[in-house]
Scaffold this motif. Sequence first.
Motif, PDB file in Angstrom:
ATOM      1  N   ARG A  62       0.845  -1.193   0.000  1.00 45.42           N
ATOM      2  CA  ARG A  62       0.000   0.000   0.000  1.00 45.42           C
ATOM      3  C   ARG A  62       0.881   1.244   0.000  1.00 45.42           C
ATOM      4  O   ARG A  62       1.916   1.288   0.683  1.00 45.42           O
ATOM      5  CB  ARG A  62      -0.921   0.038   1.221  1.00 45.42           C
ATOM      6  CG  ARG A  62      -1.963  -1.071   1.240  1.00 45.42           C
ATOM      7  CD  ARG A  62      -2.981  -0.881   2.356  1.00 45.42           C
ATOM      8  NE  ARG A  62      -3.987  -1.948   2.351  1.00 45.42           N
ATOM      9  CZ  ARG A  62      -5.126  -1.918   3.057  1.00 45.42           C
ATOM     10  NH1 ARG A  62      -5.416  -0.876   3.812  1.00 45.42           N
ATOM     11  NH2 ARG A  62      -5.969  -2.928   2.981  1.00 45.42           N
ATOM     12  N   VAL A  63       0.453   2.248  -0.752  1.00 48.47           N
ATOM     13  CA  VAL A  63       1.090   3.563  -0.748  1.00 48.47           C
ATOM     14  C   VAL A  63       0.063   4.550  -0.225  1.00 48.47           C
ATOM     15  O   VAL A  63      -1.026   4.688  -0.799  1.00 48.47           O
ATOM     16  CB  VAL A  63       1.564   3.978  -2.154  1.00 48.47           C
ATOM     17  CG1 VAL A  63       2.124   5.403  -2.123  1.00 48.47           C
ATOM     18  CG2 VAL A  63       2.602   2.998  -2.680  1.00 48.47           C
ATOM     19  N   VAL A  64       0.392   5.220   0.865  1.00 50.92           N
ATOM     20  CA  VAL A  64      -0.509   6.189   1.476  1.00 50.92           C
ATOM     21  C   VAL A  64       0.144   7.558   1.397  1.00 50.92           C
ATOM     22  O   VAL A  64       1.252   7.747   1.906  1.00 50.92           O
ATOM     23  CB  VAL A  64      -0.819   5.833   2.940  1.00 50.92           C
ATOM     24  CG1 VAL A  64      -1.788   6.855   3.541  1.00 50.92           C
ATOM     25  CG2 VAL A  64      -1.388   4.422   3.050  1.00 50.92           C
ATOM     26  N   THR A  65      -0.522   8.511   0.768  1.00 53.38           N
ATOM     27  CA  THR A  65       0.023   9.852   0.607  1.00 53.38           C
ATOM     28  C   THR A  65      -0.837  10.844   1.370  1.00 53.38           C
ATOM     29  O   THR A  65      -2.065  10.872   1.215  1.00 53.38           O
ATOM     30  CB  THR A  65       0.087  10.236  -0.883  1.00 53.38           C
ATOM     31  OG1 THR A  65       0.920   9.288  -1.569  1.00 53.38           O
ATOM     32  CG2 THR A  65       0.666  11.624  -1.062  1.00 53.38           C
ATOM     33  N   VAL A  66      -0.191  11.639   2.208  1.00 52.90           N
ATOM     34  CA  VAL A  66      -0.901  12.593   3.059  1.00 52.90           C
ATOM     35  C   VAL A  66      -1.180  13.861   2.264  1.00 52.90           C
ATOM     36  O   VAL A  66      -0.263  14.590   1.879  1.00 52.90           O
ATOM     37  CB  VAL A  66      -0.101  12.908   4.328  1.00 52.90           C
ATOM     38  CG1 VAL A  66      -0.848  13.932   5.189  1.00 52.90           C
ATOM     39  CG2 VAL A  66       0.152  11.628   5.134  1.00 52.90           C
ATOM     40  N   LEU A  84      -0.947  -3.871  -5.607  1.00 58.49           N
ATOM     41  CA  LEU A  84      -0.547  -2.610  -4.988  1.00 58.49           C
ATOM     42  C   LEU A  84      -1.730  -1.664  -5.033  1.00 58.49           C
ATOM     43  O   LEU A  84      -2.344  -1.484  -6.092  1.00 58.49           O
ATOM     44  CB  LEU A  84       0.645  -2.006  -5.752  1.00 58.49           C
ATOM     45  CG  LEU A  84       0.972  -0.527  -5.508  1.00 58.49           C
ATOM     46  CD1 LEU A  84       1.454  -0.323  -4.083  1.00 58.49           C
ATOM     47  CD2 LEU A  84       2.026  -0.046  -6.500  1.00 58.49           C
ATOM     48  N   ARG A  85      -2.038  -1.060  -3.903  1.00 54.36           N
ATOM     49  CA  ARG A  85      -3.138  -0.108  -3.850  1.00 54.36           C
ATOM     50  C   ARG A  85      -2.639   1.217  -3.277  1.00 54.36           C
ATOM     51  O   ARG A  85      -1.757   1.238  -2.419  1.00 54.36           O
ATOM     52  CB  ARG A  85      -4.292  -0.652  -3.006  1.00 54.36           C
ATOM     53  CG  ARG A  85      -4.954  -1.886  -3.625  1.00 54.36           C
ATOM     54  CD  ARG A  85      -5.615  -1.535  -4.952  1.00 54.36           C
ATOM     55  NE  ARG A  85      -6.089  -2.700  -5.684  1.00 54.36           N
ATOM     56  CZ  ARG A  85      -5.431  -3.300  -6.657  1.00 54.36           C
ATOM     57  NH1 ARG A  85      -4.237  -2.860  -7.032  1.00 54.36           N
ATOM     58  NH2 ARG A  85      -5.945  -4.340  -7.281  1.00 54.36           N
ATOM     59  N   ALA A  86      -3.228   2.302  -3.759  1.00 50.88           N
ATOM     60  CA  ALA A  86      -2.813   3.639  -3.351  1.00 50.88           C
ATOM     61  C   ALA A  86      -3.979   4.368  -2.701  1.00 50.88           C
ATOM     62  O   ALA A  86      -5.132   4.241  -3.136  1.00 50.88           O
ATOM     63  CB  ALA A  86      -2.300   4.426  -4.559  1.00 50.88           C
ATOM     64  N   TYR A  87      -3.663   5.144  -1.663  1.00 54.41           N
ATOM     65  CA  TYR A  87      -4.668   5.869  -0.905  1.00 54.41           C
ATOM     66  C   TYR A  87      -4.167   7.279  -0.621  1.00 54.41           C
ATOM     67  O   TYR A  87      -2.959   7.511  -0.503  1.00 54.41           O
ATOM     68  CB  TYR A  87      -4.945   5.176   0.436  1.00 54.41           C
ATOM     69  CG  TYR A  87      -5.295   3.713   0.303  1.00 54.41           C
ATOM     70  CD1 TYR A  87      -6.607   3.303   0.106  1.00 54.41           C
ATOM     71  CD2 TYR A  87      -4.303   2.737   0.351  1.00 54.41           C
ATOM     72  CE1 TYR A  87      -6.918   1.958  -0.034  1.00 54.41           C
ATOM     73  CE2 TYR A  87      -4.605   1.398   0.207  1.00 54.41           C
ATOM     74  CZ  TYR A  87      -5.914   1.011   0.012  1.00 54.41           C
ATOM     75  OH  TYR A  87      -6.210  -0.320  -0.134  1.00 54.41           O
ATOM     76  N   ALA A  88      -5.106   8.201  -0.477  1.00 51.30           N
ATOM     77  CA  ALA A  88      -4.780   9.556  -0.038  1.00 51.30           C
ATOM     78  C   ALA A  88      -5.563   9.845   1.229  1.00 51.30           C
ATOM     79  O   ALA A  88      -6.679   9.347   1.414  1.00 51.30           O
ATOM     80  CB  ALA A  88      -5.126  10.572  -1.121  1.00 51.30           C
ATOM     81  N   VAL A  89      -4.974  10.650   2.101  1.00 54.76           N
ATOM     82  CA  VAL A  89      -5.630  10.954   3.373  1.00 54.76           C
ATOM     83  C   VAL A  89      -5.511  12.438   3.687  1.00 54.76           C
ATOM     84  O   VAL A  89      -4.596  13.125   3.229  1.00 54.76           O
ATOM     85  CB  VAL A  89      -5.026  10.137   4.533  1.00 54.76           C
ATOM     86  CG1 VAL A  89      -5.160   8.644   4.278  1.00 54.76           C
ATOM     87  CG2 VAL A  89      -3.573  10.503   4.786  1.00 54.76           C
TER      88      VAL A  89
END
Length: 328
Positions: free
Chosen positions: A161-165, A217-222
């Motif tokens: 997982r890729v999490v971008t703030v 692979l999954r990507a998320y934004a927060v």
Amino acid sequence: MPPDSTDAALFGSAFAVPEDWSARLIPDLGGRLAVITGGNTGLGLATARELARAGADVVLAVRSTGRGAAAAADIRQAAPRSRVDVHRLDLADLGSVGDFADRFLDEYPALDLLINNAGVMATSRQTTADGFELQFGVNHLGHFALTGRLLPALAAATAARVVTVSSALHAVGRLDFRDLQSRRHYRRLRAYGTSKLANLLFTGELDRRAQAAGLALRAYAVNPGYAATSLLTAGRPGVLRPLLALPNALLAVGPRTGALPTLCAATLPGLPGATYLAPRHLSGLRGTPAVLPPSPHARHRPTATRLWEISQSLTTTHYDFPTPARLP
């Protein structure tokens, strides 16, 4: 871009996060590895500490290895069974990004969680070592290059997982492809919002391309909400700091609460990719994490694709997906 040109496939999830979600619900992360940029302070430190408490090994990617070492000692005290490493990374210098990635790929076989957390906010107009406007260069281009360079390790993980703030202020951002570096017009908060809008567009495009390539692979934004960190006051004149710190004291949540959307995106089982998590109350300022729709500008697929291509060119970072991606 007009509102009716948005693409519901970008951040279109209706997934329901439990209203009582908290760090105590993080599943066992034993055997998993996380990289957290800016993991020595504020939201990054709170994120790293909770991931380590759940069993993950963590790498703090920081500008100051001295402050990173102090943060690592704090994390080891809270999670003595987890491995905590510190490596230097300056997102304002693509040479440093490349050096970090090369060292990481030499040392670690796979990467399960990449937390793109570090950032700068509302600075005077400055440029990075590579000549990019500082906020766009650090908050977006630095993380774009880092993620691309670490793609082999992400692809080697079982379900990375890729999490971008990002930030609620992405809504005030506007991408002007004729002036991406804000040479003609520069407003601090607008430039910050633009960099956070770029974070969202990058996330949606990364998730789309990863799925098309068959990667797990999954990507998320927060959006962390209104969190009391040093980001707002850093680099401000001394006379302004008390005034800028006052809203933090009166309205903001602490880093542990502000880190919850990031922790939820990084660990909640079954969470669909290309999801935007933010506090559920007060228009994304406070509360437990929930899936919220970002602004229409963050869901415009042609803009996301164009930003991706320009970002590759500016950073000379080309994502080497394992199989040729056939984009939907």
